[in-house]
Design a protein around this motif. Structure first.
Motif, PDB file in Angstrom:
ATOM      1  N   SER A 270       0.985  -1.314   0.033  1.00  0.00           N
ATOM      2  CA  SER A 270       0.053  -0.001   0.073  1.00  0.00           C
ATOM      3  C   SER A 270       0.703   1.518  -0.193  1.00  0.00           C
ATOM      4  N   GLY A 271       2.040   1.026   0.465  1.00  0.00           N
ATOM      5  CA  GLY A 271       2.727   2.383   0.645  1.00  0.00           C
ATOM      6  C   GLY A 271       2.079   2.908   2.069  1.00  0.00           C
ATOM      7  N   GLU A 272       3.032   4.103   2.482  1.00  0.00           N
ATOM      8  CA  GLU A 272       2.747   4.720   3.567  1.00  0.00           C
ATOM      9  C   GLU A 272       1.888   5.986   3.528  1.00  0.00           C
ATOM     10  N   TYR A 273       0.767   6.052   4.394  1.00  0.00           N
ATOM     11  CA  TYR A 273      -0.153   7.197   4.337  1.00  0.00           C
ATOM     12  C   TYR A 273      -0.908   7.318   5.626  1.00  0.00           C
ATOM     13  N   PRO A 274      -1.557   8.394   5.886  1.00  0.00           N
ATOM     14  CA  PRO A 274      -2.055   8.377   7.388  1.00  0.00           C
ATOM     15  C   PRO A 274      -3.257   7.538   7.668  1.00  0.00           C
ATOM     16  N   THR A 275      -3.877   7.162   6.726  1.00  0.00           N
ATOM     17  CA  THR A 275      -5.200   6.048   7.141  1.00  0.00           C
ATOM     18  C   THR A 275      -4.810   4.668   6.404  1.00  0.00           C
ATOM     19  N   ALA A 276      -3.288   4.108   6.349  1.00  0.00           N
ATOM     20  CA  ALA A 276      -3.156   2.969   5.675  1.00  0.00           C
ATOM     21  C   ALA A 276      -3.685   1.974   6.771  1.00  0.00           C
ATOM     22  N   ALA A 277      -3.909   2.186   7.983  1.00  0.00           N
ATOM     23  CA  ALA A 277      -4.371   1.091   8.582  1.00  0.00           C
ATOM     24  C   ALA A 277      -5.702   0.380   8.130  1.00  0.00           C
ATOM     25  N   GLY A 278      -6.488   1.046   7.561  1.00  0.00           N
ATOM     26  CA  GLY A 278      -7.775   0.732   6.757  1.00  0.00           C
ATOM     27  C   GLY A 278      -7.321  -0.377   5.984  1.00  0.00           C
ATOM     28  N   ILE A 279      -6.138  -0.483   5.185  1.00  0.00           N
ATOM     29  CA  ILE A 279      -5.648  -1.695   4.487  1.00  0.00           C
ATOM     30  C   ILE A 279      -5.674  -2.828   5.227  1.00  0.00           C
ATOM     31  N   ALA A 280      -4.853  -2.623   6.395  1.00  0.00           N
ATOM     32  CA  ALA A 280      -4.600  -3.959   7.289  1.00  0.00           C
ATOM     33  C   ALA A 280      -6.142  -4.580   7.747  1.00  0.00           C
ATOM     34  N   LEU A 281      -7.102  -3.600   8.040  1.00  0.00           N
ATOM     35  CA  LEU A 281      -8.399  -4.053   8.424  1.00  0.00           C
ATOM     36  C   LEU A 281      -9.348  -4.699   7.221  1.00  0.00           C
ATOM     37  N   TRP A 282      -9.037  -4.188   5.943  1.00  0.00           N
ATOM     38  CA  TRP A 282      -9.449  -4.856   4.942  1.00  0.00           C
ATOM     39  C   TRP A 282      -9.030  -6.257   4.564  1.00  0.00           C
ATOM     40  N   LEU A 283      -7.656  -6.298   4.617  1.00  0.00           N
ATOM     41  CA  LEU A 283      -6.965  -7.594   4.603  1.00  0.00           C
ATOM     42  C   LEU A 283      -7.411  -8.543   5.532  1.00  0.00           C
ATOM     43  N   THR A 284      -7.713  -8.088   6.813  1.00  0.00           N
ATOM     44  CA  THR A 284      -7.997  -9.064   7.603  1.00  0.00           C
ATOM     45  C   THR A 284      -9.420  -9.660   7.492  1.00  0.00           C
ATOM     46  N   CYS A 285     -10.419  -8.693   7.037  1.00  0.00           N
ATOM     47  CA  CYS A 285     -11.677  -9.265   6.557  1.00  0.00           C
ATOM     48  C   CYS A 285     -11.529 -10.250   5.301  1.00  0.00           C
ATOM     49  N   ARG A 286     -10.572  -9.980   4.680  1.00  0.00           N
ATOM     50  CA  ARG A 286     -10.508 -10.980   3.478  1.00  0.00           C
ATOM     51  C   ARG A 286     -10.115 -12.275   4.036  1.00  0.00           C
ATOM     52  N   LEU A 287      -9.050 -12.278   5.125  1.00  0.00           N
ATOM     53  CA  LEU A 287      -8.673 -13.245   5.767  1.00  0.00           C
ATOM     54  C   LEU A 287      -9.625 -14.058   6.423  1.00  0.00           C
ATOM     55  N   PHE A 288     -10.579 -13.556   7.148  1.00  0.00           N
ATOM     56  CA  PHE A 288     -11.635 -14.109   7.859  1.00  0.00           C
ATOM     57  C   PHE A 288     -12.784 -14.757   6.907  1.00  0.00           C
ATOM     58  N   GLU A 289     -12.842 -14.492   5.587  1.00  0.00           N
ATOM     59  CA  GLU A 289     -13.686 -14.925   4.732  1.00  0.00           C
ATOM     60  C   GLU A 289     -12.927 -16.024   3.956  1.00  0.00           C
ATOM     61  N   GLY A 290     -11.830 -16.289   4.275  1.00  0.00           N
ATOM     62  CA  GLY A 290     -11.418 -17.763   3.853  1.00  0.00           C
ATOM     63  C   GLY A 290     -10.195 -17.493   2.859  1.00  0.00           C
ATOM     64  N   GLU A 291     -10.055 -16.293   2.237  1.00  0.00           N
ATOM     65  CA  GLU A 291      -8.951 -16.074   1.294  1.00  0.00           C
ATOM     66  C   GLU A 291      -7.625 -16.003   2.027  1.00  0.00           C
ATOM     67  N   ALA A 292      -6.625 -16.757   1.213  1.00  0.00           N
ATOM     68  CA  ALA A 292      -5.474 -17.027   1.668  1.00  0.00           C
ATOM     69  C   ALA A 292      -4.538 -15.587   1.391  1.00  0.00           C
ATOM     70  N   LEU A 293      -3.944 -14.990   2.305  1.00  0.00           N
ATOM     71  CA  LEU A 293      -3.004 -13.769   2.020  1.00  0.00           C
ATOM     72  C   LEU A 293      -1.794 -14.216   1.429  1.00  0.00           C
ATOM     73  N   PRO A 294      -1.123 -13.363   0.669  1.00  0.00           N
ATOM     74  CA  PRO A 294       0.179 -13.718  -0.234  1.00  0.00           C
ATOM     75  C   PRO A 294       1.224 -13.966   0.880  1.00  0.00           C
ATOM     76  N   HIS A 295       2.040 -14.855   0.187  1.00  0.00           N
ATOM     77  CA  HIS A 295       3.190 -15.269   0.949  1.00  0.00           C
ATOM     78  C   HIS A 295       3.938 -13.970   1.515  1.00  0.00           C
ATOM     79  N   HIS A 296       4.166 -12.977   0.432  1.00  0.00           N
ATOM     80  CA  HIS A 296       4.924 -11.796   0.624  1.00  0.00           C
ATOM     81  C   HIS A 296       4.509 -10.964   2.209  1.00  0.00           C
TER      82      HIS A 296
END
Length: 341
Positions: A283-309
């Protein structure tokens, strides 16, 4: 508070299954968002929108096709900044003569929430939180309090920020971005001050009802301070109050700036048994980047595997809570605790 729907626009491919597996590179130490075609936005409006407004509306409208929220709550630090600078430049260029009204209308941070309200004819609660690196967290707190009072009401919560030349140059001069070319795939091995710039938009539909929810926001805490010992104290207190010590996954905002490593290493040491994930190379660094982490967590909870990197250590585990720790410039800190239910 429970999260039911989510959507995101950021510098990686989100439309295709497995699109996050391929890490798209930065260009000139900037990770710019991949914008869709914005099919739901009238062309007449679209060409007058600044990038932050485009991303915000384009991310939110797919969630609002069959839903009328009882509030629109946006967190942003720099939304509308690009249009603001354009308008100020026009004042000089045209000698305070006939100015373009579009840039003026789109030049304030609340332009995103306002545009969504106008486009959906929504006259309910409409607010924008502008608290630099804690803007998104304050929007979440606002929505959480409203959901406690009115559990059956739906609220749209968002985090939007853009790369504006004005802010980028100021932060570059301030030492917050790398001065030499840096590939995001090697961001965490740089061992130098600064990060790479990013932008994006995340939108969530939340309420107080657990039925069919994707994730539950269990707790959130924020604080100001530059001392890693203060971070340790706050993290320890948070873990003691809201968890039993079982955190299968810790997501940190590590961004390649070696000045901020002590904060993240402090958190990792307090959770030695947790897997650790990082996201700012995407995502890069920006003030509200924490929203990306929350969105990735939602995808993880839905059963989607997050990338190895994404993973710094350990393996993914969706059975237990996920803790997100982020700091903006080592001055503003936040903890967000999520679980599946």
């Amino acid at each position: 508070m429970y999260i039911h729907y989510h959507n995101c626009i950021f510098p990686q491919q989100t439309a295709l299954p497995g699109g996050l597996d391929t890490l798209l590179p930065a260009d000139g130490n900037q990770l710019k968002a991949i914008e869709p075609s914005y099919d739901g936005v009238p062309p007449g409006l679209l060409r007058r929108m600044g990038k932050a407004v485009r991303m915000g509306t384009g991310t939110a409208l797919p969630l609002l096709k069959d839903l009328r929220p009882d509030g629109i709550i946006i967190g942003t630090a720099n939304g509308g900044m690009e249009d603001c600078i354009r308008f100020l430049n026009q004042i000089i260029d045209y000698d305070e003569g006939m100015l373009t009204p579009g840039n003026f209308v789109q030049s304030t941070p609340n332009a995103i929430a306002g545009q969504l309200g106008l486009m959906t004819r929504n006259q309910c609660y409409n607010i924008t939180h502008v608290h630099r690196g804690l803007s998104f967290e304050q929007a979440l707190l606002d929505a959480a309090m409203l959901s406690m009072e009115h559990p059956h009401r739906n609220y749209l919560v968002g985090a939007v920020d853009e790369i504006a030349d004005y802010n980028y140059n100021i932060d570059l001069l301030g030492g917050w971005y790398k001065k030499h070319p840096q590939q995001n795939k090697d961001l965490y091995e740089a061992n130098s001050p600064g990060s790479i710039a990013g932008e994006g938009a995340v939108m969530l539909v939340v309420n107080g009802q657990p039925e069919e929810a994707v994730a539950r926001l269990r707790a959130i805490r924020s604080w100001h301070g530059t001392n890693p010992d203060d971070a340790r104290t706050n993290i320890e207190a948070f873990l003691q109050q809201y968890t039993d010590g079982n955190i299968p996954l810790l997501i940190t905002g590590e961004n390649g700036d070696n000045r901020l490593l002590p904060y993240y290493e402090t958190c990792e040491k307090l959770l030695p048994g947790s897997a650790v994930g990082r996201f700012k190379h995407m995502s890069g660094e920006y003030p509200t980047a924490a929203g990306i982490a929350l969105w990735l967590t939602c995808r993880l909870f839905e059963g989607e595997a997050l990338p190895h990197h994404f993973y710094k250590k350990g393996k993914e585990n969706t059975a237990g809570p996920v803790l997100i720790y982020n700091t903006y410039k080592g001055e503003q800190h936040s903890l967000i605790l999520l679980s599946k239910k």
